[in-house]
Motif scaffolding. Structure first.
Motif, short mmCIF file in Angstrom:
data_model
loop_
_atom_site.label_atom_id
_atom_site.label_comp_id
_atom_site.label_asym_id
_atom_site.label_seq_id
_atom_site.Cartn_x
_atom_site.Cartn_y
_atom_site.Cartn_z
N GLU A 1 112.97 47.89 86.40
CA GLU A 1 111.57 47.50 86.16
C GLU A 1 111.49 46.37 85.14
N ARG B 1 110.35 42.35 85.42
CA ARG B 1 109.36 41.75 84.52
C ARG B 1 109.91 40.49 83.86
N LEU C 1 106.16 41.70 78.21
CA LEU C 1 106.89 42.57 79.14
C LEU C 1 106.43 44.02 79.06
N ASP D 1 109.99 37.69 86.41
CA ASP D 1 108.63 37.20 86.64
C ASP D 1 108.15 36.32 85.49
#
Length: 141
Positions: A122, A126, A38, A129
């Protein structure tokens, strides 16, 4: 995210199996590998916001012994405003079984202000994802 770790002779205790503290070290290694993916540390250096372990637990299934190797999986299972639950699995290669499972609650912490902070968008992206693209492996160990 799944990592591979060897069982070292020195991981065992007087009862001739891997000492219970080692499982928490295996969890930590998987957690740090997850955070590396990450770039959590890079984000923390820029903003001061990073994770802090609030609690952790382990359920022991079978004893591990030297020689062996383990696959250790880590995944984010629950993502809240200022915390997330990470789950772990430790699988013995020799026994081809789950040796332990566990979890840890991590809180998003602002180290500059010394208090909880919301998980930055943010990092949320991450995590989403990574879970979508990498963590199908977790189910296979």
């Amino acid at each position: 995210m799944v990592i591979e770790l060897p069982i070292a002779w020195g991981d065992m205790d007087a009862f001739q199996h891997v000492n219970n503290i080692m499982y928490f070290k295996y969890f930590e290694s998987a957690r740090i590998s997850y955070f590396d993916r990450l770039d959590f540390n890079g984000h923390m250096i820029k903003t001061g916001v990073g994770p802090i372990l609030a609690n952790t637990q382990c359920k022991f299934k079978i004893p591990l012994t030297y020689p062996d190797q383990v696959s250790v999986g880590a995944k984010v299972d629950v993502l809240e405003k200022d915390r997330f639950l990470m789950k772990y699995l430790v699988v013995s290669h020799k026994h081809k079984k789950v040796a332990a499972s566990g979890e840890g609650m991590l809180v998003s912490f602002d180290y500059h202000k010394n208090k909880k902070a919301p998980i930055p968008d943010e990092l949320r992206a991450r995590i989403a994802d990574l879970e979508k693209n990498v963590n199908p492996d977790f189910q296979q160990i």
